[in-house]
Design a protein around this motif. Structure first.
Motif, short mmCIF file in Angstrom:
data_model
loop_
_atom_site.label_atom_id
_atom_site.label_comp_id
_atom_site.label_asym_id
_atom_site.label_seq_id
_atom_site.Cartn_x
_atom_site.Cartn_y
_atom_site.Cartn_z
N THR A 45 0.84 -1.21 0.00
CA THR A 45 0.00 0.00 0.00
C THR A 45 0.87 1.25 0.00
O THR A 45 0.57 2.23 -0.70
N LEU A 46 1.94 1.23 0.79
CA LEU A 46 2.87 2.37 0.81
C LEU A 46 3.46 2.60 -0.57
O LEU A 46 3.50 3.74 -1.05
N GLY A 47 3.89 1.52 -1.22
CA GLY A 47 4.44 1.64 -2.57
C GLY A 47 3.43 2.19 -3.54
O GLY A 47 3.77 2.99 -4.42
N ALA A 48 2.16 1.78 -3.39
CA ALA A 48 1.10 2.27 -4.26
C ALA A 48 0.91 3.77 -4.11
O ALA A 48 0.76 4.50 -5.10
N PHE A 49 0.93 4.26 -2.87
CA PHE A 49 0.78 5.69 -2.64
C PHE A 49 1.98 6.47 -3.19
O PHE A 49 1.83 7.58 -3.71
N LEU A 50 3.17 5.89 -3.08
CA LEU A 50 4.36 6.54 -3.63
C LEU A 50 4.24 6.65 -5.14
O LEU A 50 4.58 7.70 -5.72
N LEU A 51 3.76 5.58 -5.79
CA LEU A 51 3.59 5.61 -7.24
C LEU A 51 2.55 6.65 -7.66
O LEU A 51 2.76 7.38 -8.63
N LEU A 52 1.45 6.72 -6.93
CA LEU A 52 0.42 7.70 -7.25
C LEU A 52 0.94 9.13 -7.07
O LEU A 52 0.65 10.01 -7.87
N SER A 53 1.72 9.33 -6.02
CA SER A 53 2.32 10.66 -5.79
C SER A 53 3.25 11.03 -6.93
O SER A 53 3.26 12.17 -7.41
N PHE A 54 4.03 10.05 -7.38
CA PHE A 54 4.95 10.27 -8.49
C PHE A 54 4.19 10.67 -9.75
O PHE A 54 4.58 11.61 -10.46
N ILE A 55 3.09 9.96 -10.04
CA ILE A 55 2.31 10.24 -11.24
C ILE A 55 1.67 11.62 -11.17
O ILE A 55 1.65 12.36 -12.16
N ILE A 56 1.15 11.98 -10.01
CA ILE A 56 0.52 13.30 -9.85
C ILE A 56 1.53 14.41 -10.11
O ILE A 56 1.26 15.38 -10.85
N VAL A 57 2.72 14.27 -9.52
CA VAL A 57 3.77 15.27 -9.73
C VAL A 57 4.21 15.25 -11.19
O VAL A 57 4.45 16.30 -11.80
N HIS A 58 4.31 14.05 -11.76
CA HIS A 58 4.73 13.90 -13.15
C HIS A 58 3.76 14.61 -14.10
O HIS A 58 4.18 15.31 -15.03
N VAL A 59 2.47 14.43 -13.86
CA VAL A 59 1.45 15.09 -14.70
C VAL A 59 1.57 16.60 -14.58
O VAL A 59 1.48 17.33 -15.58
N TYR A 60 1.78 17.10 -13.36
CA TYR A 60 1.95 18.55 -13.18
C TYR A 60 3.19 19.05 -13.93
O TYR A 60 3.14 20.09 -14.60
N MET A 61 4.28 18.28 -13.86
CA MET A 61 5.52 18.73 -14.48
C MET A 61 5.43 18.77 -16.00
O MET A 61 6.20 19.47 -16.65
N THR A 62 4.49 18.00 -16.58
CA THR A 62 4.34 18.05 -18.04
C THR A 62 3.87 19.41 -18.52
O THR A 62 4.01 19.74 -19.70
N THR A 63 3.33 20.21 -17.61
CA THR A 63 2.83 21.54 -18.00
C THR A 63 3.91 22.61 -17.97
O THR A 63 3.63 23.78 -18.23
N THR A 64 5.16 22.22 -17.65
CA THR A 64 6.23 23.21 -17.51
C THR A 64 7.11 23.32 -18.75
O THR A 64 8.22 23.82 -18.68
N GLY A 65 6.61 22.84 -19.90
CA GLY A 65 7.38 22.94 -21.14
C GLY A 65 7.22 24.31 -21.78
O GLY A 65 6.84 25.29 -21.12
N HIS A 66 7.52 24.40 -23.07
CA HIS A 66 7.40 25.67 -23.79
C HIS A 66 5.95 26.17 -23.74
O HIS A 66 5.69 27.36 -23.68
N THR A 67 5.02 25.23 -23.80
CA THR A 67 3.60 25.53 -23.60
C THR A 67 3.07 24.47 -22.63
O THR A 67 3.71 23.43 -22.44
N PRO A 68 1.92 24.70 -22.01
CA PRO A 68 1.39 23.71 -21.05
C PRO A 68 1.15 22.33 -21.63
O PRO A 68 1.10 21.35 -20.89
N THR A 69 1.00 22.23 -22.96
CA THR A 69 0.70 20.92 -23.56
C THR A 69 1.83 20.39 -24.46
O THR A 69 1.69 19.30 -25.02
N SER A 70 2.92 21.12 -24.60
CA SER A 70 3.98 20.71 -25.53
C SER A 70 4.61 19.37 -25.15
O SER A 70 4.91 18.55 -26.03
N ASN A 71 4.82 19.14 -23.86
CA ASN A 71 5.43 17.88 -23.43
C ASN A 71 4.50 16.69 -23.68
O ASN A 71 4.94 15.61 -24.07
N ILE A 72 3.20 16.90 -23.45
CA ILE A 72 2.23 15.83 -23.68
C ILE A 72 2.14 15.52 -25.16
O ILE A 72 2.11 14.35 -25.57
N LYS A 73 2.11 16.56 -25.99
CA LYS A 73 2.06 16.36 -27.45
C LYS A 73 3.31 15.61 -27.92
O LYS A 73 3.23 14.74 -28.79
#
Length: 221
Positions: free
Chosen positions: A162-190
């Motif tokens: 369960t601890l590992g699962a929460f760590l993974l979810l935290s990682f994904i949430i931060v990861h999704v937020y960090m995708t918005t820090t490119g040249h445009t908010p969607t450039s990294n996702i594209k």
């Protein structure tokens, strides 16, 4: 700026499939914990087990791909510009400062990303995988009186999973937020969808590095 093919087909397939499987494992896992009801307990257990096998297979293929293509080098950690990168994410980007590192096909990750992703691969993922396998086959280990494994209380294994699962979810949430820090908010996702990104050419990179150095000197003063 020039359009560069930076993410290969398997890299994109692995990335999105892994994300989908982790989300699905989270949903079915929390249902097993009786957090909500969606598939039903028995189905949730079955789906969770199937998804875990699929994720293990994907991880095996990705490890093979990373080592045969040399892409594992992307995750080699470095402290070069690490402090500047932390400053950029916490303060600099909100002030319009220049990014301290430049992305390229041979250097897709900045120092902070490389360190975090390496932690994901060497710490977070192994915790979830090992605890999940122990939990899944605990009765088998116990019946065979497996050394050490059978002596670990089942609730400790469940807690670690369960601890590992929460760590993974935290990682994904931060990861999704960090995708918005490119040249445009969607450039990294594209970029991760198509494989192509707009990157600075060599002259622009040199100018960018000079600007970053000036920003760093001003900040130190």
């Amino acid at each position: 700026m020039r359009k560069v093919y930076i993410y290969k087909k398997f890299e994109r397939f692995w990335h999105w499939t892994q994300a989908a499987l982790i989300f699905f494992l989270a949903v079915t896992g929390f249902e097993v914990h009786d957090s909500f009801s969606l598939f039903g307990f028995e189905n949730a257990v079955m789906y969770h087990r199937i998804a875990s096998y699929l994720l293990l297979g994907l991880i095996a293929f990705s490890i093979f791909w990373h080592f045969t293509t040399g892409e594992w080098k992307q995750y080699v950690p470095t402290i070069s510009k690490l402090k500047a990168q932390v400053h950029y994410y916490t303060v600099g980007m909100f002030k319009g400062e220049h990014h301290p590192t430049i992305k390229s096909p041979r250097k897709k990750l900045n120092p902070l990303q490389a360190m975090v992703y390496l932690g994901f691969k060497l710490v977070m993922a192994p915790i979830v995988i090992l605890s999940g396998l122990l939990y899944m086959y605990y009765k088998t280990f116990d019946a065979n009186d497996t050394i050490i494994i059978s002596d670990i209380p089942l609730d400790i294994i469940a807690w670690a999973h369960t601890l590992g699962a929460f760590l993974l979810l935290s990682f994904i949430i931060v990861h999704v937020y960090m995708t918005t820090t490119g040249h445009t908010p969607t450039s990294n996702i594209k970029g991760m969808l198509t494989g192509w990104e707009m990157l600075e050419d060599e002259d622009e990179q040199n100018k960018e590095e000079i600007s970053v150095e000036k920003d760093e000197k001003k900040r130190i003063k």
